[in-house]
Design a protein around this motif. Structure first.
Motif, PDB file in Angstrom:
ATOM      1  N   ALA A  57      23.369  27.911 -34.101  1.00  0.00           N
ATOM      2  CA  ALA A  57      22.834  26.564 -34.310  1.00  0.00           C
ATOM      3  C   ALA A  57      22.301  25.974 -33.009  1.00  0.00           C
ATOM      4  O   ALA A  57      21.231  25.350 -32.977  1.00  0.00           O
ATOM      5  CB  ALA A  57      23.922  25.666 -34.901  1.00  0.00           C
ATOM      6  N   TYR A  58      23.043  26.150 -31.939  1.00  0.00           N
ATOM      7  CA  TYR A  58      22.612  25.668 -30.617  1.00  0.00           C
ATOM      8  C   TYR A  58      21.281  26.302 -30.233  1.00  0.00           C
ATOM      9  O   TYR A  58      20.367  25.628 -29.733  1.00  0.00           O
ATOM     10  CB  TYR A  58      23.699  26.011 -29.605  1.00  0.00           C
ATOM     11  N   SER A  59      21.156  27.612 -30.473  1.00  0.00           N
ATOM     12  CA  SER A  59      19.929  28.330 -30.121  1.00  0.00           C
ATOM     13  C   SER A  59      18.742  27.803 -30.900  1.00  0.00           C
ATOM     14  O   SER A  59      17.631  27.684 -30.363  1.00  0.00           O
ATOM     15  CB  SER A  59      20.112  29.834 -30.396  1.00  0.00           C
ATOM     16  N   ARG A  60      18.941  27.504 -32.179  1.00  0.00           N
ATOM     17  CA  ARG A  60      17.844  26.971 -33.001  1.00  0.00           C
ATOM     18  C   ARG A  60      17.382  25.617 -32.476  1.00  0.00           C
ATOM     19  O   ARG A  60      16.193  25.297 -32.520  1.00  0.00           O
ATOM     20  CB  ARG A  60      18.289  26.837 -34.454  1.00  0.00           C
ATOM     21  N   MET A  61      18.331  24.822 -31.983  1.00  0.00           N
ATOM     22  CA  MET A  61      18.000  23.485 -31.512  1.00  0.00           C
ATOM     23  C   MET A  61      17.390  23.499 -30.115  1.00  0.00           C
ATOM     24  O   MET A  61      16.449  22.748 -29.829  1.00  0.00           O
ATOM     25  CB  MET A  61      19.259  22.613 -31.508  1.00  0.00           C
ATOM     26  N   ARG A  62      17.901  24.353 -29.233  1.00  0.00           N
ATOM     27  CA  ARG A  62      17.503  24.313 -27.822  1.00  0.00           C
ATOM     28  C   ARG A  62      16.425  25.327 -27.454  1.00  0.00           C
ATOM     29  O   ARG A  62      15.854  25.257 -26.378  1.00  0.00           O
ATOM     30  CB  ARG A  62      18.719  24.563 -26.924  1.00  0.00           C
ATOM     31  N   GLY A  63      16.174  26.297 -28.333  1.00  0.00           N
ATOM     32  CA  GLY A  63      15.212  27.333 -28.017  1.00  0.00           C
ATOM     33  C   GLY A  63      15.828  28.570 -27.417  1.00  0.00           C
ATOM     34  O   GLY A  63      15.180  29.616 -27.331  1.00  0.00           O
ATOM     35  N   ILE A  64      17.081  28.509 -27.013  1.00  0.00           N
ATOM     36  CA  ILE A  64      17.862  29.663 -26.553  1.00  0.00           C
ATOM     37  C   ILE A  64      19.312  29.210 -26.423  1.00  0.00           C
ATOM     38  O   ILE A  64      19.596  28.045 -26.126  1.00  0.00           O
ATOM     39  CB  ILE A  64      17.328  30.235 -25.214  1.00  0.00           C
ATOM     40  N   GLY A  84      23.236  37.185 -38.926  1.00  0.00           N
ATOM     41  CA  GLY A  84      22.559  36.027 -39.501  1.00  0.00           C
ATOM     42  C   GLY A  84      21.537  35.437 -38.553  1.00  0.00           C
ATOM     43  O   GLY A  84      20.443  35.031 -38.964  1.00  0.00           O
ATOM     44  N   ALA A  85      21.872  35.392 -37.268  1.00  0.00           N
ATOM     45  CA  ALA A  85      20.924  34.877 -36.271  1.00  0.00           C
ATOM     46  C   ALA A  85      19.682  35.759 -36.199  1.00  0.00           C
ATOM     47  O   ALA A  85      18.562  35.267 -36.028  1.00  0.00           O
ATOM     48  CB  ALA A  85      21.601  34.791 -34.904  1.00  0.00           C
ATOM     49  N   TYR A  86      19.873  37.064 -36.337  1.00  0.00           N
ATOM     50  CA  TYR A  86      18.709  37.964 -36.334  1.00  0.00           C
ATOM     51  C   TYR A  86      17.860  37.737 -37.584  1.00  0.00           C
ATOM     52  O   TYR A  86      16.630  37.604 -37.496  1.00  0.00           O
ATOM     53  CB  TYR A  86      19.161  39.423 -36.286  1.00  0.00           C
ATOM     54  N   ALA A  87      18.492  37.703 -38.743  1.00  0.00           N
ATOM     55  CA  ALA A  87      17.758  37.557 -39.994  1.00  0.00           C
ATOM     56  C   ALA A  87      16.954  36.264 -40.019  1.00  0.00           C
ATOM     57  O   ALA A  87      15.848  36.225 -40.570  1.00  0.00           O
ATOM     58  CB  ALA A  87      18.736  37.597 -41.173  1.00  0.00           C
ATOM     59  N   GLU A  88      17.492  35.203 -39.399  1.00  0.00           N
ATOM     60  CA  GLU A  88      16.854  33.888 -39.480  1.00  0.00           C
ATOM     61  C   GLU A  88      16.160  33.491 -38.178  1.00  0.00           C
ATOM     62  O   GLU A  88      15.811  32.333 -37.983  1.00  0.00           O
ATOM     63  CB  GLU A  88      17.896  32.861 -39.902  1.00  0.00           C
ATOM     64  N   LYS A  89      15.983  34.456 -37.300  1.00  0.00           N
ATOM     65  CA  LYS A  89      15.173  34.282 -36.092  1.00  0.00           C
ATOM     66  C   LYS A  89      15.704  33.184 -35.180  1.00  0.00           C
ATOM     67  O   LYS A  89      15.085  32.151 -34.970  1.00  0.00           O
ATOM     68  CB  LYS A  89      13.711  34.030 -36.457  1.00  0.00           C
ATOM     69  N   SER A  90      16.867  33.449 -34.630  1.00  0.00           N
ATOM     70  CA  SER A  90      17.495  32.525 -33.697  1.00  0.00           C
ATOM     71  C   SER A  90      17.632  33.204 -32.340  1.00  0.00           C
ATOM     72  O   SER A  90      18.194  34.307 -32.241  1.00  0.00           O
ATOM     73  CB  SER A  90      18.876  32.106 -34.217  1.00  0.00           C
ATOM     74  N   PRO A  91      17.132  32.594 -31.255  1.00  0.00           N
ATOM     75  CA  PRO A  91      17.100  33.241 -29.931  1.00  0.00           C
ATOM     76  C   PRO A  91      18.432  33.151 -29.196  1.00  0.00           C
ATOM     77  O   PRO A  91      18.588  32.428 -28.211  1.00  0.00           O
ATOM     78  CB  PRO A  91      15.997  32.476 -29.198  1.00  0.00           C
ATOM     79  N   LEU A  92      19.385  33.915 -29.645  1.00  0.00           N
ATOM     80  CA  LEU A  92      20.747  33.889 -29.123  1.00  0.00           C
ATOM     81  C   LEU A  92      20.968  35.051 -28.158  1.00  0.00           C
ATOM     82  O   LEU A  92      20.660  36.198 -28.473  1.00  0.00           O
ATOM     83  CB  LEU A  92      21.737  33.982 -30.295  1.00  0.00           C
ATOM     84  N   ILE A 152      13.260  34.796 -26.211  1.00  0.00           N
ATOM     85  CA  ILE A 152      12.383  33.627 -26.216  1.00  0.00           C
ATOM     86  C   ILE A 152      11.072  33.911 -26.952  1.00  0.00           C
ATOM     87  O   ILE A 152      10.581  33.082 -27.721  1.00  0.00           O
ATOM     88  CB  ILE A 152      12.106  33.169 -24.773  1.00  0.00           C
ATOM     89  N   THR A 153      10.513  35.099 -26.739  1.00  0.00           N
ATOM     90  CA  THR A 153       9.214  35.428 -27.324  1.00  0.00           C
ATOM     91  C   THR A 153       9.306  35.635 -28.826  1.00  0.00           C
ATOM     92  O   THR A 153       8.472  35.126 -29.589  1.00  0.00           O
ATOM     93  CB  THR A 153       8.636  36.694 -26.669  1.00  0.00           C
TER      94      THR A 153
END
Length: 541
Positions: A57-64, A84-92, A152-153
């Motif tokens: 969730a933090y990654s989705r909000m902050r960009g990383i 889940g972060a991979y499936a939903e494209k979260s830069p963690l 990030i990319t």
């Protein structure tokens, strides 16, 4: 020469990471020493799945974002959340401590080891975009930069494992900057824009469909500008909810195939030019694949693919295409006056509380200072009819659909954006998985409002033709009383008036609150009603 772990933390802090979610363990103790010495604040949680959800969730909000765990029992316990972060494209970014290089050479049977010392890294190769063990000071810097640049990319998680005897190893910095991982070819971009403009100019009923990548890449303002210049009706997928301001007069609602609002469905499916921006074509986004979208009438642009009608354009960055489209001087303009803006399918309660009444009250309660985080099941489907105000954010696991996201996700979201208040909408089954994480919220001084839909069942499973099955029932708890035990405020809610009063009290509280909303098991949201009917029709063939 820089030291390995401090160098990573410095690079991540420059990218905006201010918190690291995790749980220390013996293979990560030295790594935690380096973290404590950095400018990033460690956030120690109760359970690794919660670490992953909060960091996602933090990654989705902050960009990383950043999760720091120990080897084996920590890293492997977090795999589901990272998937889940991979499936939903979260830069963690996942950092794991690990056995030292010398230990790996001299001691074959170390605790937390599964099959080989590389097992955890190989597992993470399946759920991240890039995974590496930083055991060579000569190559570590290049691996670190590749990992961060990849996250990030491409907005996907990455994994770095640090042997505990390499945490403070001096490393050789990369002498030349790495080339960009993806670049735009100007001629290809020009051709793609020309075909896009030709379709838009010829169209009689164009529609803009917005997905999650608009939020991930920070393109909300540009997409709003495109919509206003074109004068198009705008809708979003469930995963992309709040990427476009839902109070905007051109916003018509969530598109979810036959499970969604009929007006939205007809506007989308009858369109002769559907401009899809950052959209994932998943089953839940498409109403369990009841969507009827003609590829010959669509422009689909994501970070992974740009397709116009039956033509595909490679080497065009998503953000470059959106910027070029927004800045193009020849966008055709239409009068948006005929657009019917979003109209939720709910009404206020007259007496006893209901799912529709809960949605109605949330529509009155949510403002621009709100972050809404939902879990899966009916909390997710209810969001179809929850109207987010301009400036609000909506987070959910709408594709991977793992239970337990909402409570730790609300913690991560509120740390990422401390100027807004998180509301977690969660079923009682999901709350029983991760609700104890509220003691972390208490320790951190956070005050999320947690709304538990308390109906004693896995409602979405029950609605799929299993009303009489014992396995869809879950134990009842007094969640309002539990809130007091955990150090917050609890409200038992059985009427619409009690709900309104509880929301007002929770808003005024400096601590977290649990609203224990007690519903009948068959009281479900309008979207789940439609979806259940579709599922029943599918079972009958």
């Amino acid at each position: 020469m820089p030291q390995l772990a401090p160098h990573i933390f410095e690079l991540l802090h420059r990218q905006g990471v201010q918190h690291a979610f995790g749980i220390p363990g013996d293979f990560a103790l030295t790594l935690y020493d380096a973290l404590a010495e950095s400018e990033i604040e460690p956030v120690v949680m109760t359970h690794e799945p919660c670490v992953g959800f909060a960091a996602d969730a933090y990654s989705r909000m902050r960009g990383i974002g950043l999760a720091v765990v120990t080897y084996g029992v920590g890293g492997l316990n977090m795999v589901n959340a990272v998937a889940g972060a991979y499936a939903e494209k979260s830069p963690l970014v996942v950092l794991s401590g690990g056995p030292g290089v010398k230990e790996r050479q001299e001691r074959g049977l170390l605790h937390h080891k599964v099959k080989s010392f590389d097992t955890q890294r190989r597992v993470y190769e399946e759920v991240t975009l890039y995974a590496a063990t930083l055991d060579d000071p000569a190559t570590a810097d290049a691996q670190i930069h590749k990992a961060i640049d990849s996250a990030i990319t491409f907005k996907r998680p990455v994994y770095l494992e640090i042997p505990r005897d390499r945490v403070y190893a001096e490393i050789e910095e990369t002498s030349h900057p790495l080339p960009p991982l993806k670049q735009t070819d100007p001629d290809t971009l020009s051709e793609a824009l020309a075909e896009t403009l030709d379709m838009l100019q010829q169209a009689q009923s164009p529609v803009l469909l917005v997905g999650a990548e608009v939020h991930r890449f920070g393109l909300q303002e540009r997409v709003v500008a495109i919509a206003e210049k074109l004068g198009l009706p705008v809708c979003a997928t469930m995963l992309g909810k709040s990427a476009f301001p839902e109070g905007h007069p051109q916003y018509i609602g969530i598109y979810n195939g036959e499970a969604g609002d009929p007006y939205v469905r007809h506007r989308v499916e009858d369109s002769d030019c559907l401009l899809m921006v950052g959209v994932f074509l998943t089953d839940i986004n498409l109403g369990m694949f009841t969507a009827h979208l003609d590829p010959g009438r669509t422009i689909s642009v994501t970070s992974e693919r740009l397709a116009i009608e039956h033509h595909e354009y490679v080497n065009v960055r998503f953000e470059d295409f959106i910027a070029a489209l927004e800045e193009h001087p020849d966008l055709p303009q239409r009068d948006p006056a005929a657009i019917v803006s979003m109209r939720p399918r709910v009404a206020p309660d007259s007496s006893s509380v209901s799912m529709g009444g809960l949605i109605y009250e949330l529509n009155q309660f949510i403002d621009s200072d709100t972050l809404l985080v939902t879990d899966v099941g009916d909390p997710l489907f209810a969001a179809d009819d929850i109207r987010m105000q301009a400036g609000t954010s909506f987070l959910c696991p709408a594709f991977y659909a793992s239970m337990g996201f909402a409570v730790p996700g609300a913690i991560g979201a509120q740390l990422a954006d401390p100027f807004r208040r998180a509301i977690a909408l969660v079923g009682d089954g999901a709350f029983q998985m991760t609700g104890m994480e509220l003691i972390t919220a208490k320790r951190l001084g956070l005050n999320p409002i947690v709304i538990v839909i308390n109906n004693g069942s896995f409602t979405s499973l029950r609605s799929m033709g299993h009303e009489e099955a014992a396995f869809v029932n879950i134990p009842h708890l007094d969640y309002a009383q539990l809130a007091t035990v955990l150090g917050g405020h609890g409200f038992a809610i059985g009427t619409g008036e009690e709900l309104r009063q509880a929301l007002r009290s929770a808003r005024a509280s400096n601590s977290f609150s649990i609203l224990d909303v007690r519903l009948a098991a068959d009281d479900i949201s309008p979207a789940l009603q439609h979806l259940s009917a579709l599922f029943a029709k599918t079972l009958k063939g």
